[in-house]
Design an enzyme around this catalytic site. Structure first.
Site, PDB file in Angstrom:
ATOM      1  N   TRP A 102       0.931  -1.319  -0.364  1.00  0.00           N
ATOM      2  CA  TRP A 102      -0.320   0.167   0.343  1.00  0.00           C
ATOM      3  C   TRP A 102       1.007   1.617  -0.261  1.00  0.00           C
ATOM      4  O   TRP A 102       0.214   2.000  -0.667  1.00  0.00           O
ATOM      5  CB  TRP A 102      -1.303  -0.550   1.113  1.00  0.00           C
ATOM      6  CG  TRP A 102      -1.625  -1.505   0.702  1.00  0.00           C
ATOM      7  CD1 TRP A 102      -2.272  -2.426   1.581  1.00  0.00           C
ATOM      8  CD2 TRP A 102      -2.833  -0.916  -0.373  1.00  0.00           C
ATOM      9  NE1 TRP A 102      -2.647  -2.808   1.383  1.00  0.00           N
ATOM     10  CE2 TRP A 102      -3.785  -2.808   0.289  1.00  0.00           C
ATOM     11  CE3 TRP A 102      -3.540  -0.314  -0.737  1.00  0.00           C
ATOM     12  CZ2 TRP A 102      -4.400  -2.772  -1.044  1.00  0.00           C
ATOM     13  CZ3 TRP A 102      -4.275  -0.532  -1.796  1.00  0.00           C
ATOM     14  CH2 TRP A 102      -5.394  -2.454  -1.473  1.00  0.00           C
ATOM     15  N   ASP A 173      -1.785   7.384   6.121  1.00  0.00           N
ATOM     16  CA  ASP A 173      -2.712   6.314   5.839  1.00  0.00           C
ATOM     17  C   ASP A 173      -3.217   5.353   6.763  1.00  0.00           C
ATOM     18  O   ASP A 173      -2.351   4.352   6.623  1.00  0.00           O
ATOM     19  CB  ASP A 173      -2.286   4.926   4.564  1.00  0.00           C
ATOM     20  CG  ASP A 173      -3.542   4.126   4.169  1.00  0.00           C
ATOM     21  OD1 ASP A 173      -4.124   4.088   4.747  1.00  0.00           O
ATOM     22  OD2 ASP A 173      -3.261   3.461   2.679  1.00  0.00           O
ATOM     23  N   LYS A 197     -12.051  -0.801   6.735  1.00  0.00           N
ATOM     24  CA  LYS A 197     -11.304  -2.455   7.545  1.00  0.00           C
ATOM     25  C   LYS A 197     -12.335  -2.363   9.049  1.00  0.00           C
ATOM     26  O   LYS A 197     -12.205  -2.842   9.367  1.00  0.00           O
ATOM     27  CB  LYS A 197     -10.515  -1.791   6.965  1.00  0.00           C
ATOM     28  CG  LYS A 197     -10.042  -2.103   5.607  1.00  0.00           C
ATOM     29  CD  LYS A 197      -8.580  -2.309   5.430  1.00  0.00           C
ATOM     30  CE  LYS A 197      -7.786  -2.553   3.913  1.00  0.00           C
ATOM     31  NZ  LYS A 197      -7.724  -3.776   3.801  1.00  0.00           N
TER      32      LYS A 197
END
Length: 362
Positions: A102, A173, A197
């Protein structure tokens, strides 16, 4: 009704109480004669949900008054582009900490906008250990330093954040671990997280951004991609993902009713310890992927001695009501995602299944 033991990495488990409340209010919300999905986002009822959700985020996460809470669309992946579009200027560089898939995607997107540098990387450790925050090399002309607080695929998590950045804004993030532990928001210029999530269903992305960074939004990019556009309109510039925001609202209330973020952290530590203990006490039958000092409370990654046994583990786990234990396709292995909404009972059941599987196959 028998609920699955849901260890999906995202979209992921939601609290049963939240799902039941949404079910009760699905057809008619607050006496409006319609579902919240059917009503105008300009209506007083929806604006109340929008405003209350922002207020709950502030309360639970300790967000100071000089930050905006935005509900946007496009997922964290859109933020990979919006961040450099809004913050990266000519003559400045975007500094990135490269810790896995990511973080790497965020870095690649920023290169379409401007110059980038890598401030630290754990690539030599196969992304199984987070770099030491004291070893980051951040150039003086950095427009920001970007970190991924938790890498979902590798199962690694930063245990602390840098405090010596001077005037360089820290951007994070936090898609995988937002609201899983208390964080000092004042250390950050911007935090973002896809909801699917740890906050709610897919469809909405939370952005927490400091006033000065909003004010610096350039006027030469489309309005929809500017933070000041959404801040001025309280996230109602265009039609929002109203049902997803409503679900986030219910999840935030659930976190509050369960003692807040500090209580969530202790619950997460207690339940993930069950699974990490099953790995560590297996005499090598299970092999933890992440280095112990970088282990995630949200995504537990592990291997078994052979791929055949891993396939058998996944097959048998599914037969026993477990979902989502197969590792990401890029790395293989096994993974259990233990977000806030995954109950202690599910982690206990998994630890017991792991012990039984080892007895039968060790």
């Amino acid at each position: 009704m028998k609920r699955a033991y849901n260890f999906n990495a995202g979209p992921a488990a939601l609290p049963l109480e939240v799902l039941q409340q949404a079910q009760e209010q699905f057809v008619e919300y607050q006496g409006a004669g319609m579902s919240i999905m059917e009503m105008s986002h300009r209506s007083a009822l929806y604006e109340q949900v929008n405003n209350e959700s922002q207020a709950l985020m502030r309360e639970l996460f300790g967000i100071p008054d000089n930050y905006h809470v935005l509900f946007l669309q496009g997922g964290a992946s859109q933020q990979f582009a919006m961040i450099p579009m809004n913050l990266l200027r000519p003559g400045r560089v975007g500094a990135y900490v490269k810790t896995g898939a990511w973080a790497d995607k965020a870095l690649k997107e920023s290169k379409f906008v401007g110059e980038t540098v890598i401030a630290a990387s754990s690539e030599n450790d196969k992304y199984m250990r987070m770099p030491n925050v004291n070893d980051f090399i951040v150039p003086d002309n950095a427009a920001y330093l970007h970190m991924t607080s938790n890498e979902t695929i590798g199962g690694v998590q930063f245990q602390e954040f840098p405090t010596n950045l001077g005037n360089v804004p820290l951007v994070a993030d936090m898609s995988s671990d937002i609201l899983s532990r208390p964080i000092d928001i004042s250390k950050f210029g911007l935090i973002y997280a896809g909801a699917q999530k740890n906050l709610g269903p897919s469809g909405v992305t939370v952005v927490i951004v400091r006033d000065d960074l909003v004010q610096e939004s350039p006027k030469d990019i489309p309005a929809i991609f500017r933070y000041d556009t959404h801040a001025k309109n309280s996230s109602l510039y265009n039609t929002p993902p109203s049902f997803s925001v409503y679900m986030v609202n219910l999840v935030l209330k659930w976190i509050k009713s369960n003692g807040g973020v500090a209580a969530m952290e202790q619950i997460n530590r207690d339940k993930t310890k069950l699974i990490y203990d099953a790995i560590d006490q297996s005499n090598g039958f299970y092999i933890g992927c992440a280095h112990p000092d970088s282990r995630s409370l949200m995504n537990i990654t592990f291997r078994i001695q052979s791929e055949e046994l891993e396939k058998q583990f996944v097959k048998e786990s599914e037969q026993n009501g477990f979902v989502g234990l197969k590792g990401h396709r890029d790395v293989g292995g096994l993974r259990a995602s233990t977000y806030n909404a995954v109950p202690h009972e599910s982690c206990k059941a998994l630890a017991e299944f792991m012990a039984d599987f080892q007895r039968r196959n060790g």
